[in-house]
Scaffold this active site. Sequence first.
Site, PDB file in Angstrom:
ATOM      1  N   ASP A  93       6.468   4.415  -1.298  1.00  0.00           N
ATOM      2  CA  ASP A  93       7.789   5.013  -1.119  1.00  0.00           C
ATOM      3  C   ASP A  93       9.055   4.284  -1.803  1.00  0.00           C
ATOM      4  O   ASP A  93      10.021   4.593  -1.625  1.00  0.00           O
ATOM      5  CB  ASP A  93       8.364   5.055   0.617  1.00  0.00           C
ATOM      6  CG  ASP A  93       7.813   3.489   1.205  1.00  0.00           C
ATOM      7  OD1 ASP A  93       7.946   2.568   0.377  1.00  0.00           O
ATOM      8  OD2 ASP A  93       7.312   3.248   2.404  1.00  0.00           O
ATOM      9  N   CYS A 125       1.113  23.045 -19.069  1.00  0.00           N
ATOM     10  CA  CYS A 125      -0.089  23.561 -19.447  1.00  0.00           C
ATOM     11  C   CYS A 125      -0.709  24.746 -18.242  1.00  0.00           C
ATOM     12  O   CYS A 125      -1.569  25.321 -18.196  1.00  0.00           O
ATOM     13  CB  CYS A 125      -1.372  22.890 -19.631  1.00  0.00           C
ATOM     14  SG  CYS A 125      -1.930  21.789 -18.291  1.00  0.00           S
ATOM     15  N   CYS A 137      -0.593  15.364 -14.882  1.00  0.00           N
ATOM     16  CA  CYS A 137      -1.439  16.606 -14.875  1.00  0.00           C
ATOM     17  C   CYS A 137      -2.948  15.857 -15.028  1.00  0.00           C
ATOM     18  O   CYS A 137      -3.197  15.313 -16.017  1.00  0.00           O
ATOM     19  CB  CYS A 137      -1.085  17.241 -16.027  1.00  0.00           C
ATOM     20  SG  CYS A 137      -2.198  18.800 -16.172  1.00  0.00           S
ATOM     21  N   GLN A 156       0.970  -1.334  -0.092  1.00  0.00           N
ATOM     22  CA  GLN A 156       0.009  -0.032   0.130  1.00  0.00           C
ATOM     23  C   GLN A 156       0.841   1.087   0.062  1.00  0.00           C
ATOM     24  O   GLN A 156       0.244   2.275   0.044  1.00  0.00           O
ATOM     25  CB  GLN A 156      -0.737  -0.061   1.221  1.00  0.00           C
ATOM     26  CG  GLN A 156      -1.848  -1.052   1.362  1.00  0.00           C
ATOM     27  CD  GLN A 156      -2.365  -1.346   2.851  1.00  0.00           C
ATOM     28  OE1 GLN A 156      -3.248  -0.262   3.175  1.00  0.00           O
ATOM     29  NE2 GLN A 156      -1.984  -2.064   3.545  1.00  0.00           N
ATOM     30  N   ASN A 157       2.201   1.189   0.263  1.00  0.00           N
ATOM     31  CA  ASN A 157       2.827   2.128   0.297  1.00  0.00           C
ATOM     32  C   ASN A 157       3.528   2.715  -1.104  1.00  0.00           C
ATOM     33  O   ASN A 157       3.512   1.999  -2.203  1.00  0.00           O
ATOM     34  CB  ASN A 157       4.160   1.688   1.162  1.00  0.00           C
ATOM     35  CG  ASN A 157       3.995   1.154   2.354  1.00  0.00           C
ATOM     36  OD1 ASN A 157       2.786   1.465   3.041  1.00  0.00           O
ATOM     37  ND2 ASN A 157       4.768   0.509   3.244  1.00  0.00           N
ATOM     38  N   GLU A 200       1.366  -4.154  17.041  1.00  0.00           N
ATOM     39  CA  GLU A 200       0.033  -4.140  17.691  1.00  0.00           C
ATOM     40  C   GLU A 200      -0.954  -5.224  17.100  1.00  0.00           C
ATOM     41  O   GLU A 200      -1.029  -5.659  15.885  1.00  0.00           O
ATOM     42  CB  GLU A 200      -0.724  -2.763  17.687  1.00  0.00           C
ATOM     43  CG  GLU A 200       0.104  -1.801  18.873  1.00  0.00           C
ATOM     44  CD  GLU A 200      -0.621  -0.447  18.286  1.00  0.00           C
ATOM     45  OE1 GLU A 200      -1.620  -0.185  18.049  1.00  0.00           O
ATOM     46  OE2 GLU A 200       0.457   0.670  18.640  1.00  0.00           O
ATOM     47  N   HIS A 250      -1.305   1.496  -4.190  1.00  0.00           N
ATOM     48  CA  HIS A 250      -1.639   2.846  -4.054  1.00  0.00           C
ATOM     49  C   HIS A 250      -0.764   3.834  -4.911  1.00  0.00           C
ATOM     50  O   HIS A 250      -0.793   4.944  -4.631  1.00  0.00           O
ATOM     51  CB  HIS A 250      -1.825   3.354  -2.557  1.00  0.00           C
ATOM     52  CG  HIS A 250      -2.884   2.649  -1.928  1.00  0.00           C
ATOM     53  ND1 HIS A 250      -2.956   2.591  -0.551  1.00  0.00           N
ATOM     54  CD2 HIS A 250      -4.099   1.922  -2.377  1.00  0.00           C
ATOM     55  CE1 HIS A 250      -4.184   1.949  -0.051  1.00  0.00           C
ATOM     56  NE2 HIS A 250      -4.850   1.717  -1.099  1.00  0.00           N
TER      57      HIS A 250
HETATM   58  P1  NAD Z   1      -1.590   2.410   9.110  1.00  0.00           P
HETATM   59  O1  NAD Z   1      -0.994   3.631   9.530  1.00  0.00           O
HETATM   60  O2  NAD Z   1      -3.074   2.400   9.307  1.00  0.00           O
HETATM   61  O3  NAD Z   1      -1.256   1.367  10.068  1.00  0.00           O
HETATM   62  C1  NAD Z   1      -0.060   0.966  10.272  1.00  0.00           C
HETATM   63  C2  NAD Z   1       0.178  -0.271  11.009  1.00  0.00           C
HETATM   64  O4  NAD Z   1       1.487  -0.559  11.128  1.00  0.00           O
HETATM   65  C3  NAD Z   1      -0.447  -0.108  12.485  1.00  0.00           C
HETATM   66  O5  NAD Z   1      -1.167  -1.479  12.461  1.00  0.00           O
HETATM   67  C4  NAD Z   1       0.775  -0.273  13.561  1.00  0.00           C
HETATM   68  O6  NAD Z   1       0.524  -0.827  14.531  1.00  0.00           O
HETATM   69  C5  NAD Z   1       1.768  -0.966  12.559  1.00  0.00           C
HETATM   70  N1  NAD Z   1       2.934  -0.603  12.845  1.00  0.00           N
HETATM   71  C6  NAD Z   1       3.759   0.611  13.120  1.00  0.00           C
HETATM   72  N2  NAD Z   1       5.102   0.442  13.102  1.00  0.00           N
HETATM   73  C7  NAD Z   1       5.255  -0.848  12.765  1.00  0.00           C
HETATM   74  C8  NAD Z   1       6.736  -1.384  12.954  1.00  0.00           C
HETATM   75  N3  NAD Z   1       7.751  -0.979  13.055  1.00  0.00           N
HETATM   76  N4  NAD Z   1       6.704  -2.837  12.316  1.00  0.00           N
HETATM   77  C9  NAD Z   1       5.416  -3.326  12.312  1.00  0.00           C
HETATM   78  N5  NAD Z   1       4.057  -2.864  12.352  1.00  0.00           N
HETATM   79  C10 NAD Z   1       4.202  -1.276  12.596  1.00  0.00           C
HETATM   80  O7  NAD Z   1      -1.153   2.230   7.611  1.00  0.00           O
HETATM   81  P2  NAD Z   1      -1.804   1.462   6.548  1.00  0.00           P
HETATM   82  O8  NAD Z   1      -2.748   0.376   7.009  1.00  0.00           O
HETATM   83  O9  NAD Z   1      -0.845   0.970   5.624  1.00  0.00           O
HETATM   84  O10 NAD Z   1      -2.860   2.417   5.886  1.00  0.00           O
HETATM   85  C11 NAD Z   1      -2.747   3.793   5.650  1.00  0.00           C
HETATM   86  C12 NAD Z   1      -2.566   4.165   4.190  1.00  0.00           C
HETATM   87  O11 NAD Z   1      -1.836   5.327   4.046  1.00  0.00           O
HETATM   88  C13 NAD Z   1      -2.038   3.108   3.293  1.00  0.00           C
HETATM   89  O12 NAD Z   1      -2.519   3.376   1.937  1.00  0.00           O
HETATM   90  C14 NAD Z   1      -0.564   3.509   3.316  1.00  0.00           C
HETATM   91  O13 NAD Z   1       0.247   2.725   2.445  1.00  0.00           O
HETATM   92  C15 NAD Z   1      -0.619   5.055   3.191  1.00  0.00           C
HETATM   93  N6  NAD Z   1       0.674   5.476   3.920  1.00  0.00           N
HETATM   94  C16 NAD Z   1       1.840   5.235   3.344  1.00  0.00           C
HETATM   95  C17 NAD Z   1       3.211   5.567   3.715  1.00  0.00           C
HETATM   96  C18 NAD Z   1       4.255   5.060   2.950  1.00  0.00           C
HETATM   97  O14 NAD Z   1       4.381   4.988   1.857  1.00  0.00           O
HETATM   98  N7  NAD Z   1       5.357   4.739   3.639  1.00  0.00           N
HETATM   99  C19 NAD Z   1       3.119   6.289   4.989  1.00  0.00           C
HETATM  100  C20 NAD Z   1       1.778   6.528   5.617  1.00  0.00           C
HETATM  101  C21 NAD Z   1       0.633   6.092   5.206  1.00  0.00           C
END
Ligand code: NAD
Length: 248
Positions: free
Chosen positions: A104, A149, A127, A101-102, A214, A119
Amino acid sequence: MEELIGQAAEIIMNSKFTMALTGAGISVESGIPDFRSADGLWSKFDPAEYASIYSFRAKPEMVWEMLREMDKVVSQARPNKAHLGMGKLEKMGYLHCIITQNIDNLHQMGGAKNVIEYHGNSSTLSCLWCGKKYKSEEKRDEYPPRCECQKILKPDVVFFGEAIPEYALNRSFQLASSAQALMVVGTSAVVSPVNTIPAIARQNGAKIIEINTERTHLTDTVTDIFLQGGAGKVISDLVEAVKGNEKN
Ligand code: NAD
């Protein structure tokens, strides 16, 4: 914990098709805050407001205040032990696909090749008006970055309210249906529709290994093995357990 890691390693080694679903938590140890982090970017910018396509369309300059700060954090981030460990598992032939979902790019920087970016990715900008695409790199000195543009560009990441790229959506569901094991790493699994992947995989017989600091709503519903801890340490331990089993 050691016993659970051993059981997870065994599942991965016995599975003919293992995939992973990763979320923001896997990149926290690389310095990119997740939505749950008490400090950092998201304490300043409410994601519901700043990461919505409706806000971008109405107030792109405002959304770029958040995007500029996020870009600073993401462009300096390096893969951590969890990204590197998953890259190793892929190379060893035990991890066949990562759905992240990241946005990065850290899985790819950590050596993984089969990555589906559910994502999108922040390395390109588009654009919304004329469709022209740019590398984020070439627009880094412009704020907010503009198309030729003159409209303000949007990073190619999926904002709340936007559709998931069709290939990522279809391919992920297909793969989830054929997986024998699924690693769910660092996601709260509250963002839909990606959060349906664990249940789909489970219904089709996959074993679910969840790695998170968690418990989540998955832990007591679809998870078979819950490995509680930071992704860096847990995945490194898992890689070592797999290597150890290979020797025996
Ligand atoms: P979320 O923020 O909702 O949840 C993050 C989860 O990771 C939590 O359950 C937390 O307990 C756990 N966590 C935190 N630190 C951890 C670690 N060191 N090791 C293991 N687990 C850990 O994120 P989500 O579920 O990915 O949903 C949020 C949306 O926002 C997604 O689309 C996400 O990709 C995007 N987002 C992306 C980035 C990125 O690209 N790095 C950063 C922030 C949000």
